[in-house]
Design a protein around this motif. Sequence first.
Motif, PDB file in Angstrom:
ATOM      1  N   UNK A  11       0.761  -1.253   0.190  1.00 49.58           N
ATOM      2  CA  UNK A  11      -0.102  -0.021   0.098  1.00 49.58           C
ATOM      3  C   UNK A  11       0.797   1.430   0.145  1.00 49.58           C
ATOM      4  N   UNK A  12       1.761   1.370   1.020  1.00 45.59           N
ATOM      5  CA  UNK A  12       2.635   2.520   1.110  1.00 45.59           C
ATOM      6  C   UNK A  12       4.016   1.924   1.494  1.00 45.59           C
ATOM      7  N   UNK A  13       4.981   2.461   0.788  1.00 44.98           N
ATOM      8  CA  UNK A  13       6.371   2.167   1.603  1.00 44.98           C
ATOM      9  C   UNK A  13       7.444   2.107   0.507  1.00 44.98           C
ATOM     10  N   UNK A  14       8.457   1.366   0.729  1.00 45.62           N
ATOM     11  CA  UNK A  14       9.376   1.368  -0.234  1.00 45.62           C
ATOM     12  C   UNK A  14       9.729  -0.246  -0.574  1.00 45.62           C
ATOM     13  N   UNK A  15      10.015  -0.381  -2.051  1.00 50.68           N
ATOM     14  CA  UNK A  15      10.422  -1.558  -2.788  1.00 50.68           C
ATOM     15  C   UNK A  15      11.942  -1.549  -3.218  1.00 50.68           C
ATOM     16  N   UNK A  82      11.753   1.574  -5.424  1.00 51.74           N
ATOM     17  CA  UNK A  82      10.460   2.101  -5.785  1.00 51.74           C
ATOM     18  C   UNK A  82       9.644   2.604  -4.507  1.00 51.74           C
ATOM     19  N   UNK A  83       9.136   3.917  -4.622  1.00 51.37           N
ATOM     20  CA  UNK A  83       8.238   4.575  -3.599  1.00 51.37           C
ATOM     21  C   UNK A  83       6.794   4.285  -4.051  1.00 51.37           C
ATOM     22  N   UNK A  91       7.451   6.844  -7.568  1.00 48.68           N
ATOM     23  CA  UNK A  91       8.764   7.331  -7.801  1.00 48.68           C
ATOM     24  C   UNK A  91       9.683   6.171  -7.990  1.00 48.68           C
ATOM     25  N   UNK A  92      10.364   6.167  -9.221  1.00 51.25           N
ATOM     26  CA  UNK A  92      11.499   5.019  -9.297  1.00 51.25           C
ATOM     27  C   UNK A  92      12.862   5.606  -9.565  1.00 51.25           C
ATOM     28  N   UNK A  93      13.684   4.819  -8.633  1.00 53.93           N
ATOM     29  CA  UNK A  93      15.153   5.520  -8.818  1.00 53.93           C
ATOM     30  C   UNK A  93      16.080   4.448  -8.834  1.00 53.93           C
ATOM     31  N   UNK A  94      17.171   4.700  -9.556  1.00 50.76           N
ATOM     32  CA  UNK A  94      18.249   3.854  -9.535  1.00 50.76           C
ATOM     33  C   UNK A  94      19.047   4.126  -8.547  1.00 50.76           C
TER      34      UNK A  94
END
Length: 151
Positions: A11-15, A82-83, A91-94
Motif C-alpha cells: 500500500x505505502x512504503x519502499x520496494x 520504488x516508492x 517514484x522509481x530510482x536507480x
Amino acid sequence: MEKEMKVAALCNGTVIDHIPAEQLFTVVEILDLKHCSGQITIGNNLDSQKMGSKGIIKISDRFLDESEANKIALIAPHAKINIIRNYEVVEKRNITLPEEINGIVHCPNPKCITNNQPVTTRFHVITYKDGIRLRCHYCEKEVEQNNIKIN
C-alpha cells in the motif's frame, strides 16, 4: 501465459528490487530490518531475465534516506528503489553511488586516524570495470567492494 504475483502488493512504503540474490540478506542487515515493526516482505532467488535470479524487499510505511540508499549502493549498485503510495509507484530510482561516502564504512587500516580518534570516516569512490573500490581520505588505504565493512 498467465502471470503470477509471487510477492504481495504494498500500500505505502519502499520496494528495493534487483538485489543480487547473494546480497539480499546483507541489505536486510544494513537496513536493520530485524528491528522494523512494520510489515516486511522478502523474496530471494526470484526469476529475473536480466540477472538470472534476484532478491526483492518490500518495506511497509518506510522510506529510505540518502544514507541508507548509499549503503545499499555499496553492495548492490544496480538495485532499484520504488516508492509506493496507495498501491501506485510514484517514484522509481536507480541507486547511484556518490563520489564520496562519509561515516558509513569502516577503514581497514588499524593505524588510520578514524580508528584511533573520534573522526568520521571519509572515502572516495573509485569505479572500475568489475565493481567499485573505496579510498580512505585520510590514510589512502583502498578497499575492494567485497571487503567493505559497513558501520
